[in-house]
Write a protein that holds these residues in place. Structure first.
Motif, mmCIF file in Angstrom:
data_model
loop_
_atom_site.group_PDB
_atom_site.id
_atom_site.type_symbol
_atom_site.label_atom_id
_atom_site.label_comp_id
_atom_site.label_asym_id
_atom_site.label_seq_id
_atom_site.Cartn_x
_atom_site.Cartn_y
_atom_site.Cartn_z
ATOM 1 N N ALA A 1 39.941 60.940 41.755
ATOM 2 C CA ALA A 1 39.838 62.449 42.354
ATOM 3 C C ALA A 1 39.219 62.242 43.702
ATOM 4 C CB ALA A 1 39.239 63.383 41.518
ATOM 5 N N GLN A 2 39.770 62.497 44.663
ATOM 6 C CA GLN A 2 39.204 62.553 46.048
ATOM 7 C C GLN A 2 38.493 63.793 46.498
ATOM 8 O OE1 GLN A 2 39.749 59.436 47.567
ATOM 9 N NE2 GLN A 2 38.444 60.041 49.133
ATOM 10 N N PRO A 3 37.287 64.085 47.029
ATOM 11 C CA PRO A 3 36.811 65.256 47.224
ATOM 12 C C PRO A 3 37.485 65.721 48.695
ATOM 13 C CG PRO A 3 34.789 63.314 47.084
ATOM 14 C CD PRO A 3 36.346 62.971 47.043
ATOM 15 N N GLN A 4 37.542 67.005 48.640
ATOM 16 C CA GLN A 4 38.135 67.623 49.945
ATOM 17 C C GLN A 4 37.103 68.355 50.497
ATOM 18 O OE1 GLN A 4 41.506 66.982 50.683
ATOM 19 N NE2 GLN A 4 40.796 65.272 49.051
ATOM 20 N N ALA A 5 37.127 68.756 51.698
ATOM 21 C CA ALA A 5 36.332 69.415 52.506
ATOM 22 C C ALA A 5 35.998 70.786 51.956
ATOM 23 C CB ALA A 5 36.967 69.686 54.116
ATOM 24 N N GLY B 1 35.602 71.782 49.010
ATOM 25 C CA GLY B 1 34.896 71.820 47.576
ATOM 26 C C GLY B 1 36.009 71.479 46.486
ATOM 27 N N SER B 2 37.292 71.229 46.898
ATOM 28 C CA SER B 2 38.323 70.809 45.959
ATOM 29 C C SER B 2 38.524 69.408 45.916
ATOM 30 C CB SER B 2 39.491 71.464 45.969
ATOM 31 O OG SER B 2 40.126 71.187 47.170
ATOM 32 N N TYR B 3 39.375 68.980 45.039
ATOM 33 C CA TYR B 3 39.606 67.498 44.828
ATOM 34 C C TYR B 3 40.997 67.253 44.733
ATOM 35 C CZ TYR B 3 34.686 67.010 43.440
ATOM 36 O OH TYR B 3 33.311 67.299 43.684
ATOM 37 N N ARG B 4 41.504 66.234 45.210
ATOM 38 C CA ARG B 4 42.965 65.724 45.125
ATOM 39 C C ARG B 4 43.179 64.925 44.150
ATOM 40 N NH1 ARG B 4 46.965 66.003 49.259
ATOM 41 N NH2 ARG B 4 47.559 63.684 48.621
ATOM 42 N N LEU B 5 43.819 65.147 43.157
ATOM 43 C CA LEU B 5 44.123 64.114 42.116
ATOM 44 C C LEU B 5 45.289 63.241 42.077
ATOM 45 C CD1 LEU B 5 42.105 66.506 40.694
ATOM 46 C CD2 LEU B 5 42.185 64.892 38.682
ATOM 47 N N GLU B 6 45.034 61.887 41.722
ATOM 48 C CA GLU B 6 46.300 60.931 41.876
ATOM 49 C C GLU B 6 46.153 60.163 40.530
ATOM 50 O OE1 GLU B 6 48.512 60.221 44.247
ATOM 51 O OE2 GLU B 6 47.484 61.144 46.052
ATOM 52 N N GLY B 7 47.469 60.156 40.017
ATOM 53 C CA GLY B 7 47.454 59.154 38.678
ATOM 54 C C GLY B 7 48.314 59.958 37.786
ATOM 55 N N SER B 8 48.406 59.165 36.475
ATOM 56 C CA SER B 8 49.400 59.521 35.701
ATOM 57 C C SER B 8 48.828 59.593 34.344
ATOM 58 C CB SER B 8 50.662 58.278 35.839
ATOM 59 O OG SER B 8 51.678 58.914 35.057
ATOM 60 N N LYS B 9 49.131 60.337 33.594
ATOM 61 C CA LYS B 9 48.699 60.537 32.301
ATOM 62 C C LYS B 9 49.786 60.698 31.372
ATOM 63 C CE LYS B 9 44.368 61.459 33.105
ATOM 64 N NZ LYS B 9 43.117 60.442 32.627
ATOM 65 N N GLY C 1 48.566 64.038 44.253
ATOM 66 C CA GLY C 1 47.594 64.693 45.314
ATOM 67 C C GLY C 1 47.404 66.129 44.819
ATOM 68 N N ALA C 2 47.329 66.344 43.318
ATOM 69 C CA ALA C 2 47.120 67.530 43.068
ATOM 70 C C ALA C 2 45.894 68.133 43.201
ATOM 71 C CB ALA C 2 47.497 67.902 41.441
ATOM 72 N N THR C 3 45.677 69.510 43.579
ATOM 73 C CA THR C 3 44.118 70.133 43.640
ATOM 74 C C THR C 3 43.721 70.237 42.487
ATOM 75 O OG1 THR C 3 45.248 71.234 45.750
ATOM 76 C CG2 THR C 3 43.315 72.061 44.909
ATOM 77 N N GLY C 4 42.722 70.023 42.394
ATOM 78 C CA GLY C 4 41.678 70.229 41.269
ATOM 79 C C GLY C 4 40.363 70.672 41.442
ATOM 80 N N TRP C 5 39.315 71.022 40.634
ATOM 81 C CA TRP C 5 38.108 71.487 40.801
ATOM 82 C C TRP C 5 37.439 70.687 39.697
ATOM 83 C CZ3 TRP C 5 42.387 74.506 41.735
ATOM 84 C CH2 TRP C 5 42.243 74.975 43.177
#
Lengths: 596, 596
Positions: free
Chosen positions: B178-182, B184-192, B269-273
């Motif tokens: 999860a990569q922090p965004q400006a 306050g959200s996060y960009r998620l990369e990965g596979s579940k 690159g999904a947006t999450g919190w």
């Protein structure tokens, strides 16, 4: 998952534990150790390379019924052709009709491999051997001449048509009729269900053995006769000619074993011939029942071995968490799960149950061979009694083991165990039928108690226990084995006392027969395996003391025996306590009060 | 087979055994007996009439993935609409967000019904309740405002995204980033993988709770954070708007539970919190774990009840063979198989395990309710400890029971049990996953021993045993119950001694933790059920002595308790003996020597 026959363990059981070469000599069969090993190696290749690769797809693809014809899964046709061509089909068949006359003690290993590689594929050939047996013993010379050689070679296959919708366990209720014809044949009318291989596209003809009633037959099981009813009637040249008036009306939709066709078979005035005497059908069928039930036991064993192999391979590869006493593979992101005690518990349970059943299977096969092949009539009779006692145990216990070990295989894979591509859940689904067909395991347990234990006041049972107890004494002399020997000795003594008390209880109250049956069978099986594990440990000790260059193999046998006695055998105590509870707590509740 | 909620038994457990009305008063909930019964009757109708009829087809039809969208089986959409519309979804939700705040002790009965009617249908809503819990406790006010009410109503659903191909049990290995965004959200990369309800066509939005690593996170489990990642991002008006950068990449092909979508979920690159504090993801997830594991336990119970009902109906109808003491229904061609002792053994095993788990489930639900709802902090803390001890037992034992009872259901049907149309084999296939997900049952057992027993030197365990022992004394005064009471008292004393010896053994050798775990859990569960069966018998006796007009119901309770103690409880002894064998027989074998 890939299947590899457990050749080293099979050699241990056949040669080291049971001296199969001496057994063959005793039977007058010229099979030496080298020949047997060569055959088993070839068999292992056939199972691993020809059969096993078909198993996964056969489950996904299943069988199709179109225009009255069943199509088997891709590859089954070619594999069956090789099965016949390479002589695997005729392994156990009588020499007079082109068979190779292998003793069951050897062929059981091959059949275990086939079951482990694909239960569905094996389903098409397994009943042919029973058909051969029944026909060889009860068929008229004309029927034998016309059918046996082709059944022995596998060019034609056989089925057993017993069950009807209203008649499963209770064959007294069956309704299929056979009307005598002027030419000595019979016209069969009726419908049978759950017919394995009732139709398929593998063999040139299918020979159905059908239970049916003659017009003047007495009611119940005393009015059942056995008929041979071919799919295609034989032409003048003896080859399959025109179609008989029978057919597959539907395929069952099943939990597993999807590569095997399970057919509703309709006999619409089909032509058949009597096998054996009128109204003696059940007795004729029962002569092949021991063999059929032994084969189903081997299915459980084959599945168990396959599930153990699958579980072990995964436990060695899967990296997850660290050992409880610290990292075992610090260079890896996590330890292989085989380091975890609970994973080892599951694997060793799989291993010791599978290997234990392999020993008991060979022990039982020896009795079947002696029953049919010993030259001394008294020996044949004694072996027949012993086999009769063991068969229900082998059928029920091995198939319960197959299901448990397959379920442990699923568990070892975690969530992946539930996913079809890994193959473990298929083993569970495929093997579940083995606890049901050829007489449910509950019926096996009733047979054990009623016919085999009560039938002779536990004489045969006590005779077997005495023999097993005598073998304990060698182990008792060895300080390394003394504790195990003491445990097994005590268990055998308890078994004997339990048998006697069961006989007494059943004499007082017939409901006790069904109240003790399943638990007594399970108890007996766990103790039998304990005695055999001690024999294995005794052989292993001898090899180690003798300086064997396979020390690791024999050490593992000792460790397996120890595990079995400590961690599996305790189940026997629970079964004993449960069955001693008596019938009252089963029979007290009124039928209406089971639910409100 | 048709499913009917066991309302009478549920009322017995809730009112007579555990005084649910008093419990609700204690929690400050205004739910009286009449209201509760009314709700459960409505719930029973919903389960039987809306959900159960969908179950068989959902297995045959399964889910489809097309153009990235999952389609659920026919009828699930309409049933889910009713589930939301009639307020079933919001039963346990917090009042502040539109929930009805029912205690678990009541909702557990409803959830058991849902599971028994269709495990697949229930799969789509079960994790939403966990999502609500996690968000309610750890979410920011903004996240709560935006998501909670819709999750509570069921308009939106929730998932738990933990597992990755290399990280199942061992979440330390997970890689999703999860990569922090400006903003306050996060960009998620990965596979579940194995994401239940990861995509479906039932709810307007899907709220994924995802475990992932922040860029600066420490390695292992201390570097895992929890994120809320919606399928559709919320528009300015708060409604689901554009799609997020995530999707279902594949559906798993499974043994069962085919009506539930089990998805590979790709986060591109999904947006999450962030939910809760950074690197505290596992702790946040664990607050919903008790609830999720309790729910999985109820799945086992629901399946067990359904299999018992199926088995009982068949045993009453199926005519086969005569009773061992002579014909019971001489006017029929054969007796119904319920006359046979071994059939009764299977039915009573099904019945007493199902009803026993129902009691233990309610007992556990009470602790969960008190943990979260008692006004006294000390009571909350005590209940939390008790619940923590019970949850792994409930999860593992109930699901083992579900599998066993479903398998008995199959066995009761004979060959028909293997045929899909009867529905029994589906129960086996559907329930097999429950022993694997939400932490395999082996992991539950490790949790029980390591955290819950060793964690406090068995203090909480011994406290519970003391409480249970105190309840034995009332029964001991009644001559009819005295023998049962003596048996349970002895068993509780043995349990206490066993716990102490396990603590000592594990202190000496950490491998003992994994060597005893599964057997200790099973032992504990069987003894717990014995204590609860004695409590049930005590209530039944009181009702009978008081002249109840439901004498048959209470008599059956006494008979059931007797059966359980005599024929099921003996298993505890086998588990005890096995676990006392120690770790050496598990750890001795070299990894290379498991097979040759």
């Amino acid at each position: 998952m890939s299947y590899q026959a457990p050749l080293r363990d099979m050699r241990f059981v056949l040669h080291e534990l049971f001296d199969v070469q001496g057994h063959c000599e005793h039977l007058g069969k010229g099979l030496d150790r080298e020949t047997i090993d060569g055959v088993l190696e070839e068999a292992a290749r056939f199972a691993a390379q020809v059969v096993a690769p078909l198993n996964r797809n056969s489950d996904e693809q299943g069988c199709r019924l179109q225009d009255g014809k069943v199509t088997t899964p891709d590859g089954f046709g070619e594999a069956y052709r090789l099965y016949v061509e390479q002589g695997w089909a005729s392994m156990t068949g009588p020499l007079d009709f082109g068979g190779q006359g292998f003793p069951q003690m050897v062929s059981a290993s091959f059949h275990e491999m086939l079951m482990g590689a694909s239960l569905s594929f094996r389903a098409y050939s397994g009943l042919t051997e029973g058909t051969v047996l029944a026909l060889d013993r009860h068929g008229s010379p004309e029927l034998k001449r016309a059918y046996l050689a082709q059944l022995v070679s596998g060019a034609w296959s056989g089925t057993m048509c017993l069950t009807e919708p209203q008649a499963g366990t209770d064959l007294a209720l069956l309704r299929t009729r056979a009307q005598p014809q002027a030419d000595g044949s019979y016209r069969l009318e009726g419908s049978k269900i759950f017919i394995t291989g009732g139709d398929q596209d593998l063999s040139d003809n299918i020979v159905h053995l059908v239970l049916a009633r003659l017009p003047d037959a007495p009611p119940g099981v005393k009015g059942i006769s056995l008929f041979l009813v071919p799919k295609r009637l034989l032409a003048a040249d003896g080859r399959p000619g025109e179609g008989n008036a029978l057919g597959c009306g539907a395929l069952e939709h099943k939990m597993g074993l999807k590569g095997a066709s399970t057919c509703v078979m309709n006999f619409d005035g089909a032509t058949g011939w009597l096998v054996g005497e009128p109204n003696q059908g059940l007795a004729c069928m029962f002569t092949m029942m021991n063999d059929a039930r032994f084969q189903v036991g081997l299915q459980g064993l084959g599945i168990a071995e396959a599930a153990f192999q699958g579980g072990l391979a995964y436990a060695r590869e899967r990296l997850q968490s660290r050992g409880l006493a610290g990292p075992v593979a610090p260079d890896k992101p996590a330890d292989p799960i085989i380091v975890h005690p609970d994973v080892r518990r599951m694997l060793l349970t799989q291993k010791t149950l599978s290997e234990g059943c392999r020993m008991l299977g060979a022990y039982t096969a020896r009795q079947l061979d002696l029953e049919h092949g010993a030259s001394d009539p008294a020996e044949r009779k004694a072996a027949a009694r012993r086999a009769a006692l063991l068969i229900p145990i082998v059928k029920a216990f091995f198939t319960d083991v197959g299901q448990e070990v397959a379920s442990l295989g699923v568990q070892l894979y975690g969530g992946h165990g539930f996913i079809r591509e890994w193959g473990m859940e298929q083993l569970m689904r495929d093997s579940r039928i083995t606890q049901l067909y050829e007489g449910t395991n509950g019926i096996q347990a009733l047979d054990l108690i009623r016919r085999k234990v009560l039938g002779d006041g536990a004489a045969e049972l006590n005779g077997m226990i005495e023999e097993l107890a005598a073998q304990v004494e060698q182990a008792a002399q060895d300080p390394v084995l003394a504790a195990m020997a003491a445990r097994v000795r005590a268990q055998l003594e308890q078994w004997r006392a339990l048998g006697d008390s069961v006989v007494a209880a059943c004499a007082r109250n017939p409901q006790e027969i069904g109240a003790v049956s399943v638990d007594f069978l399970a108890y007996s099986a766990y103790v039998l395996l304990a005695a055999l594990w001690l024999q294995a440990a005794t052989k292993a000790r001898a090899a180690l003391v003798g300086g064997s260059d396979e020390a690791a193999f024999y050490q593992a046998k000792l460790q397996s025996a120890d595990f079995y006695l400590r961690r599996v055998l305790p189940r026997a105590g629970a079964h004993r306590e449960a069955l001693l509870a008596g019938a009252d707590c089963l029979m007290a509740m009124a039928e209406a009060d089971f639910a409100f």
